[in-house]
Structures are given as structure tokens and as C-alpha cells.
Design a protein around this motif. Structure first.
Motif, PDB file in Angstrom:
ATOM      1  N   HIS A 447       0.783 -23.692 -21.134  1.00 25.73           N
ATOM      2  CA  HIS A 447      -0.324 -22.869 -21.510  1.00 25.73           C
ATOM      3  C   HIS A 447      -0.924 -22.087 -20.343  1.00 25.73           C
ATOM      4  O   HIS A 447      -0.935 -22.492 -19.543  1.00 25.73           O
ATOM      5  CB  HIS A 447      -1.296 -23.965 -22.084  1.00 25.73           C
ATOM      6  N   ARG A 448      -1.009 -20.704 -20.608  1.00 22.44           N
ATOM      7  CA  ARG A 448      -1.897 -19.857 -19.839  1.00 22.44           C
ATOM      8  C   ARG A 448      -3.202 -19.507 -20.535  1.00 22.44           C
ATOM      9  O   ARG A 448      -3.370 -18.984 -21.448  1.00 22.44           O
ATOM     10  CB  ARG A 448      -1.241 -18.419 -19.662  1.00 22.44           C
ATOM     11  N   ALA A 449      -4.202 -19.744 -19.696  1.00 22.53           N
ATOM     12  CA  ALA A 449      -5.491 -19.325 -20.010  1.00 22.53           C
ATOM     13  C   ALA A 449      -5.916 -17.729 -19.657  1.00 22.53           C
ATOM     14  O   ALA A 449      -6.796 -17.331 -20.301  1.00 22.53           O
ATOM     15  CB  ALA A 449      -6.747 -20.184 -19.472  1.00 22.53           C
ATOM     16  N   ILE A 450      -5.198 -17.306 -18.844  1.00 21.62           N
ATOM     17  CA  ILE A 450      -5.532 -15.922 -18.138  1.00 21.62           C
ATOM     18  C   ILE A 450      -4.095 -15.179 -17.669  1.00 21.62           C
ATOM     19  O   ILE A 450      -3.407 -15.972 -17.381  1.00 21.62           O
ATOM     20  CB  ILE A 450      -6.573 -15.584 -17.044  1.00 21.62           C
ATOM     21  N   SER A 451      -4.110 -13.987 -17.803  1.00 26.53           N
ATOM     22  CA  SER A 451      -2.886 -13.494 -17.393  1.00 26.53           C
ATOM     23  C   SER A 451      -2.818 -13.311 -15.951  1.00 26.53           C
ATOM     24  O   SER A 451      -3.742 -13.352 -15.286  1.00 26.53           O
ATOM     25  CB  SER A 451      -2.744 -11.885 -17.968  1.00 26.53           C
ATOM     26  N   GLU A 452      -1.560 -13.524 -15.404  1.00 27.43           N
ATOM     27  CA  GLU A 452      -1.409 -13.431 -14.114  1.00 27.43           C
ATOM     28  C   GLU A 452      -1.982 -12.272 -13.401  1.00 27.43           C
ATOM     29  O   GLU A 452      -2.351 -12.252 -12.109  1.00 27.43           O
ATOM     30  CB  GLU A 452       0.179 -13.712 -13.633  1.00 27.43           C
ATOM     31  N   GLY A 453      -1.932 -11.200 -14.019  1.00 28.11           N
ATOM     32  CA  GLY A 453      -1.975  -9.796 -13.424  1.00 28.11           C
ATOM     33  C   GLY A 453      -2.475  -8.917 -14.535  1.00 28.11           C
ATOM     34  O   GLY A 453      -2.338  -9.234 -15.797  1.00 28.11           O
ATOM     35  N   PRO A 454      -2.531  -7.640 -14.231  1.00 19.83           N
ATOM     36  CA  PRO A 454      -2.790  -6.706 -15.396  1.00 19.83           C
ATOM     37  C   PRO A 454      -1.476  -6.576 -16.403  1.00 19.83           C
ATOM     38  O   PRO A 454      -0.323  -6.714 -15.886  1.00 19.83           O
ATOM     39  CB  PRO A 454      -3.073  -5.350 -14.806  1.00 19.83           C
ATOM     40  N   VAL A 455      -1.839  -6.700 -17.568  1.00 18.06           N
ATOM     41  CA  VAL A 455      -0.801  -6.648 -18.777  1.00 18.06           C
ATOM     42  C   VAL A 455      -0.736  -5.192 -19.339  1.00 18.06           C
ATOM     43  O   VAL A 455      -1.922  -4.482 -19.122  1.00 18.06           O
ATOM     44  CB  VAL A 455      -0.687  -7.616 -19.734  1.00 18.06           C
ATOM     45  N   ASN A 456       0.346  -4.831 -19.734  1.00 15.52           N
ATOM     46  CA  ASN A 456       0.512  -3.514 -20.336  1.00 15.52           C
ATOM     47  C   ASN A 456       0.798  -3.524 -22.137  1.00 15.52           C
ATOM     48  O   ASN A 456       1.942  -4.537 -22.335  1.00 15.52           O
ATOM     49  CB  ASN A 456       1.391  -2.734 -19.664  1.00 15.52           C
ATOM     50  N   LEU A 457       0.068  -3.029 -22.787  1.00 17.32           N
ATOM     51  CA  LEU A 457       0.377  -2.838 -24.334  1.00 17.32           C
ATOM     52  C   LEU A 457       0.120  -1.765 -24.890  1.00 17.32           C
ATOM     53  O   LEU A 457      -0.847  -0.911 -24.354  1.00 17.32           O
ATOM     54  CB  LEU A 457      -0.298  -4.335 -24.971  1.00 17.32           C
ATOM     55  N   VAL A 458       0.808  -1.350 -25.948  1.00 15.88           N
ATOM     56  CA  VAL A 458       0.544  -0.261 -26.763  1.00 15.88           C
ATOM     57  C   VAL A 458       0.154  -0.712 -28.208  1.00 15.88           C
ATOM     58  O   VAL A 458       0.642  -1.732 -28.841  1.00 15.88           O
ATOM     59  CB  VAL A 458       1.569   0.606 -27.037  1.00 15.88           C
ATOM     60  N   VAL A 459      -1.027  -0.108 -28.808  1.00 15.57           N
ATOM     61  CA  VAL A 459      -1.665  -0.647 -29.811  1.00 15.57           C
ATOM     62  C   VAL A 459      -1.705   0.670 -30.828  1.00 15.57           C
ATOM     63  O   VAL A 459      -2.216   1.758 -30.527  1.00 15.57           O
ATOM     64  CB  VAL A 459      -2.737  -1.145 -29.721  1.00 15.57           C
ATOM     65  N   ALA A 460      -1.093   0.674 -32.085  1.00 12.95           N
ATOM     66  CA  ALA A 460      -1.682   1.757 -33.145  1.00 12.95           C
ATOM     67  C   ALA A 460      -1.832   1.181 -34.305  1.00 12.95           C
ATOM     68  O   ALA A 460      -1.541  -0.063 -34.677  1.00 12.95           O
ATOM     69  CB  ALA A 460      -0.225   2.470 -33.496  1.00 12.95           C
ATOM     70  N   ASN A 461      -3.103   1.842 -35.013  1.00 12.77           N
ATOM     71  CA  ASN A 461      -3.516   0.842 -36.199  1.00 12.77           C
ATOM     72  C   ASN A 461      -2.694   1.922 -37.647  1.00 12.77           C
ATOM     73  O   ASN A 461      -3.586   2.392 -38.262  1.00 12.77           O
ATOM     74  CB  ASN A 461      -5.005   1.220 -36.184  1.00 12.77           C
ATOM     75  N   ASP A 462      -1.539   1.967 -37.357  1.00  9.50           N
ATOM     76  CA  ASP A 462      -0.682   2.679 -38.474  1.00  9.50           C
ATOM     77  C   ASP A 462       0.823   2.161 -38.326  1.00  9.50           C
ATOM     78  O   ASP A 462       1.419   2.756 -37.176  1.00  9.50           O
ATOM     79  CB  ASP A 462      -0.950   4.143 -38.521  1.00  9.50           C
ATOM     80  N   ALA A 463       1.249   1.291 -39.234  1.00 12.27           N
ATOM     81  CA  ALA A 463       2.663   0.883 -39.189  1.00 12.27           C
ATOM     82  C   ALA A 463       3.410   2.098 -39.927  1.00 12.27           C
ATOM     83  O   ALA A 463       4.564   1.639 -40.093  1.00 12.27           O
ATOM     84  CB  ALA A 463       3.013  -0.500 -39.774  1.00 12.27           C
ATOM     85  N   ASP A 464       2.652   2.941 -40.717  1.00  9.57           N
ATOM     86  CA  ASP A 464       3.387   3.894 -41.539  1.00  9.57           C
ATOM     87  C   ASP A 464       4.137   4.820 -40.849  1.00  9.57           C
ATOM     88  O   ASP A 464       5.047   5.830 -41.258  1.00  9.57           O
ATOM     89  CB  ASP A 464       2.559   4.397 -42.581  1.00  9.57           C
TER      90      ASP A 464
END
Length: 638
Positions: A447-464
């Protein structure tokens, strides 16, 4: 009697000057030899936009090369001679590739080749996947591309280096080097409630129906796609990028698996949706009445908001749809379906920098929560002619009413964004409890409580954006399905996964400046003069029209017929109008002459500065140094 007359002071001074000159030449040669020996890697980038300075991401990729890589620049000199634009760009490419070779500590070997027509070098360029371009009507091909190979004979190439893509030159080369050092295809995990891989039930009922989404077919060409079950307890270790697309009602165990995957450094492409148009047209037995999806538990802990109660409507780029039967109009703009284009697409990001338009349908907004430190970079936004409306307006749509009641709120709403930062887990208490009768996976990571370093992700609020009908047109061509893109949705998703799969180093690369910079001052002067010219031209046109009307009135009598006799007063008025036209035309020529003179004066000063200023500064510096040394010698003698 021998001549013992000492040499004249003038002759002695000449010999001293000659010796000093020879010593200066020897010193210059020695300095150059020493610099070439010990300062070969020293570079000073004096360009304003740091065009030749490689970013930290590139330095990391090049510095961590395990095996040697050979880069070959195929450049036809005849191309640069015929098109100086390509010649200037080739100089920058060559210098940048040399920087890669210098930073690699011998791991990158650079070759610059000129593929002459019908030569073995040309055959080699074609074999490596480079594209030949005809230079003239004779049909001879020219080449301008980069090919790379590694010790395993894996090949990667940039078929032709277009100056239009100069902003992403570093990214393209770094990606090529990265792929040669990591030749295995990246693994993409897909977790979705949509039938992305096709619907067998529809295939049985309707032949040719229920086919896989085109985006999945496209992604399989570049990545190893692995389906992730909705009840998974852990994301497989070989998955580099995870795409969660409209995953509804995920159990706590699956949310925990996504959470830990991201905190361990995995890259996430999350596509939520306030109203899935794709799901709405695919009703099935026992289907949920709710067509929304969210990852609120994860997003709340990470400092992200993707609300599912509002959708974005945009007047710019709205799709024309069939109006209702009660409407007189045959078609109407449906503001909930629109194509983001122009300044709505980020030109600084590799994933969106060269796209023309991306279509969204009933999309929501993405934003970061107040007080959070996560960094949000918008990739796609709505236009200024947009607003937020309640999601109920699109679940039972009335396009005409939506258009009639539309009032833009003046803001630009983020539809898709990159996020980067150090994240805390959404499960601080550890792995959640499992349903009764379900065994916990034995290989569950710690289990990890916090990321080891900065993480990268992409978020879009439309799956269409994945739905075929919003970005591709499929036609039957002699029994084969041929897909023709009508929007850049497929390229967008592929680019996003590609940048995420490249790791943090490739994600950190952004667009760079261009070496061919416009003369903004000259363009501004030309635009200002053109505006004045157009205003004067408009006034001239109005005066000409008024004069023509007046002439017709003067030539016609009171009854409207032709007037054969013109009075002296009328003749004087006609002459005055003609003189006015002459003066106006002279004014137009004066504006044009002033424009040319201003630009020529500016060009003259630029030439003087570029040609004479630098030598003048060096001369002044040399004179000042000589005077200073003379004063020091005089002070020493005193």
C-alpha cells in the motif's frame, strides 16, 4: 673601416611589430587547438527562445541510454539550394542532432548523408522508410529525414522533416531515440463499461453491426492493448498506461487498484462523462437509466473536479442536427455537440499542437479543487461563446429550445487537461474490504499513502470522443469497411496515450520556438498602412459614387431626359469633382509611398545594425583596451 651605426629606431619598431603579429597568429592558432581539444562540448545558445538548448527531459533520455544508437540525417543539398527555407531548417536540425551526440557520451553516433539520385545512399534512405519528394518536373527525388537504428537492428524514422512541425522537432527526435532504447511496444490497459471491443449480441442480430470502436482498432496498431476487468484488485505490472473510459459503478477494489497504480507512477487517461451519448444509443436489457460516470472518490483525494451535473454548450462549431417535427426549420444547431477548433486547442502540447478539430458531445468541465497544489494544463477548452447548462437538458434534448435560450457566460471551460503533482491516496485506511466470498489477490502490491514523486495523468469529462459517429465515417467498399476520419478525435487519443507511454521525460517536452521568425515590426507597419489605405480607399469610393450620381443629375434635365447643353456652373462643378478625384488618388499614392519608404528605412537600419554595429563595437572595445594598456604602461614608467 666598418660601419658600426646602430639600426634605426624605425626599422627596430618594424621588426618588433612583425614579431608581435607572428606571436598573435601563433597564440590564435594555439587557442583554437586547445579549444578544439578541451572545449569541444562547450556551447553558448544566444537565441532568444533557446532553440539549441535541449530540455531536461531530453537530457535524461539521452543520458540513460544503455546501448548505442545510430542516427542518420538524410538531406539532399539540392533541396536547400532550390528552397532556402529547407536549407535554414536543415542547419538547425544538424546542429540539434550534434547536441544529442555530444550529450550521449558516445552512445549516439551521427551520420549526415546526401542521397544523390540513383545512388546506394538513396536506396538506403528508401529502405529505412524515408519519403522522397519530387523537386521538379524531371521527377528526381530529394530527401530530408532522420532514421535511427540500434544494436538489435530495430529501425525508427521520421520520413520527412516538415518546417511546419519545427516546434516539435525536439520531441520527435527524443521520441525516436526513446523508442530505439525501449523497442518493446507499450502496454495499454483499458477499463470501460462501453463495448469498445464490439458487442457480440448485436453482431448476431445484425450482421456487420456491433463492430469494435475504431479508436481501439487504431490503438492496437501502436500499443499492446490489454482489457482490465471491472472487478480487478490490482492493475497488472506490465501496464504502462491505463485508460479508464466511462467506467460506471466501479467497486471499491477497482478504485483502489486505479489509485495505487497512479501512486506507483503509472500514467492514467481518465474519461468520465456527465451524459454518455454512446451509452444512450445502445440500450440493453437491464440497462441503467443513468448515463453518467465519475471517479469522484479518486478525484476528490487528488484535487480534481469533473462534475456530472452540468454540461458545456458551445455555439462555435455546433453540429447541425435534424429539428423536431413541430419545428418549421429542417435543421438546427445542437449546442451540446460541437467541434473544438482554433484557439480552443493548445498549440504548446504535442498531443494537440497539430490537430484541426476535436468533437465533443454532452461534455462536462475539468478543473482543480481550490486550495490544491496540483498543476492543471488545459489541452482543449470551449470557445468564449459557451455556457454551462443542467445535464437534464441533454438527456431529453430539445435542440431548438436549447439554442433559443442560450446565453454565453463569457468563460472558456476546460474540457480536457493534463494534471501533474504529488498525490495522496483516496484510501488512507488501506485496501478496502471485499464482498463476502471474494478472496484477496495474493500478489497485491504494498500500500502507498502518497506518490513517490509527481505523477502525470490526463482527464477529460467526455467519453464520447471515442464514439465513432462523432469523428469517423465508415463505408462499405466491396465488402470491406473503410473508415474516413471527419474529426481528429482518434489522433488526439492516440497522441495522449503515446505521450503518456513515453514516460515523464517525453511528457515534459513542450513545443519550442521556430528559427524562422517573422518581421513583426514590418508586419505591423504594413498592417497599419494597409488599414489607412483601406479607409482612404473607402472614402474615395464613396466620393466616386457621389460624383457619378451628381454627373448623371447634371447631364439630365429637370424632367429626367438627356440634357445636351451644360451650363458654365455645371461645368465648374464637374471640374471640381474631377479635381477632388485627382487629389484623392494622389493621397492614396502618398500612403503607399509612405508605407514603402517606412519599410525600406527600417530594412536599411537593420542592415546597418547587423553589418556595421558588431564590427564597430569590437573596434571601440579594441581602441579602449589599447588606451587602457597605454595608460597602465605610462603609469608603470612613472
Amino acid at each position: 673601416m666598418s660601419d658600426t651605426t646602430p639600426p634605426k629606431p624605425r626599422a627596430r619598431g618594424a621588426w618588433i611589430s612583425l614579431g608581435a603579429l607572428l606571436a598573435a597568429v601563433a597564440l590564435a592558432v594555439g587557442v583554437n587547438l586547445l579549444a578544439d581539444r578541451f572545449l569541444a562540448r562547450a556551447r553558448i545558445d544566444l537565441t532568444e527562445q533557446r532553440l539549441y538548448t535541449l530540455s531536461d527531459g531530453t537530457r535524461s533520455v539521452v543520458g540513460n541510454l544503455r546501448d548505442p544508437v545510430t542516427l542518420r540525417l538524410f538531406y539532399s543539398r539540392r533541396l536547400g539550394a532550390a528552397a532556402p527555407l529547407f536549407g535554414a531548417y536543415a542547419d538547425r536540425v544538424r546542429e540539434m542532432l550534434r547536441e544529442y551526440a555530444l550529450l550521449s557520451n558516445g552512445k549516439i553516433r551521427l551520420e549526415v548523408l546526401d542521397p544523390e539520385p540513383f545512388s546506394e545512399t538513396e536506396d538506403r534512405a528508401l529502405a529505412l522508410g524515408l519519403q522522397g519528394v519530387p523537386l521538379d518536373n524531371a521527377g528526381e527525388q530529394v530527401y530530408f529525414g532522420v532514421a535511427g537504428t540500434n544494436l538489435l537492428d530495430d529501425e525508427r524514422s521520421i520520413a520527412f522533416l516538415q518546417p511546419d512541425r519545427e516546434r516539435f522537432l525536439e520531441y520527435d527526435i527524443t521520441r525516436l531515440v526513446y523508442e530505439l532504447s525501449n523497442p518493446a511496444r507499450p502496454v495499454l490497459g483499458v477499463l470501460s463499461s462501453l463495448p469498445l471491443n464490439g458487442d457480440p449480441r448485436v453482431m448476431m442480430r445484425a450482421p456487420g453491426g456491433g463492430q469494435p470502436f475504431q479508436i481501439i482498432t487504431q490503438l492496437r496498431q501502436f500499443f499492446t492493448v490489454k482489457d482490465i476487468a471491472a472487478d480487478t484488485q490490482a492493475i497488472p505490472a506490465d501496464v504502462q498506461v491505463l485508460m479508464v473510459a466511462h467506467a460506471q459503478d466501479l467497486p471499491e477494489a477497482a478504485l483502489y487498484a486505479i489509485d495505487q497504480f497512479v501512486l506507483r507512477g503509472g500514467r492514467l487517461l481518465a474519461l468520465t462523462d456527465p451524459h454518455s451519448e454512446s451509452q444512450a444509443v445502445r440500450p440493453a436489457a437491464g440497462a441503467r437509466p443513468n448515463t453518467a460516470s465519475s471517479l469522484d472518490r479518486l478525484f476528490a483525494a487528488w484535487g480534481i473536479e469533473a462534475p456530472s451535473d452540468k454540461v458545456v454548450v458551445d455555439q462555435r462549431g455546433a453540429w447541425r442536427v435534424r429539428a423536431g417535427q413541430s419545428d418549421r426549420a429542417g435543421a438546427v444547431d445542437y449546442l451540446a455537440w460541437f467541434s473544438a477548433q482554433g484557439d480552443s486547442l493548445s498549440r504548446a502540447d504535442v498531443a494537440t499542437g497539430e490537430l484541426s478539430q476535436v468533437t465533443f458531445a454532452s461534455a462536462g468541465v475539468v478543473r482543480k479543487r481550490e486550495g490544491t497544489a496540483i498543476e492543471l494544463t488545459p489541452l482543449v477548452t470551449s470557445s468564449a461563446q459557451s455556457a454551462l447548462v443542467d445535464v437534464a437538458r441533454v438527456r431529453e434534448p430539445d435542440p431548438t429550445r436549447l439554442l433559443t435560450e442560450f446565453r454565453p457566460d463569457g468563460g472558456r471551460h476546460v474540457l480536457l487537461a493534463r494534471l501533474r503533482g504529488t498525490l495522496a491516496t483516496a484510501f488512507p485506511e488501506g485496501p478496502p474490504a471485499l464482498p463476502e466470498g471474494t478472496a484477496r489477490a495474493a500478489d497485491l502490491p504494498a500500500h502507498r499513502a502518497i506518490s513517490e514523486g509527481p505523477v502525470n495523468l490526463v482527464v477529460a469529462n467526455d467519453a464520447d470522443i471515442l464514439e465513432d459517429r462523432f469523428w469517423v465515417r465508415t463505408q462499405d467498399f466491396f465488402g470491406q469497411q473503410v473508415a474516413t476520419p471527419t474529426s481528429d478525435n482518434g489522433s488526439l487519443v492516440t497522441n495522449l496515450v503515446d505521450t503518456l507511454a513515453g514516460g515523464d521525460n517525453l511528457i515534459s517536452l513542450r513545443s519550442r520556438g521556430e528559427s524562422l521568425r517573422p518581421f513583426t515590426r514590418v508586419d505591423a507597419m504594413r498592417a497599419e498602412a494597409d488599414a489607412r489605405y483601406r479607409q482612404t480607399e473607402r472614402g474615395l469610393t464613396e466620393r466616386l459614387q457621389a460624383t457619378e450620381r451628381r454627373l448623371r443629375e447634371l447631364r439630365q434635365g429637370p424632367g429626367g431626359g438627356a440634357q445636351t447643353v451644360i451650363t458654365p456652373e455645371q461645368r465648374a462643378e464637374i471640374d471640381a469633382a474631377r479635381a477632388e478625384i485627382v487629389r484623392t488618388r494622389q493621397e492614396l499614392r502618398g500612403v503607399q509611398r509612405g508605407l514603402r519608404q517606412g519599410i525600406e528605412n527600417l530594412e536599411t537600419w537593420l542592415r546597418v545594425i547587423n553589418i556595421a554595429l558588431v564590427p564597430a563595437l569590437i573596434t571601440v572595445f579594441a581602441i579602449g583596451l589599447a588606451v587602457l594598456r597605454g595608460r597602465r604602461r605610462a603609469a608603470a614608467r612613472g
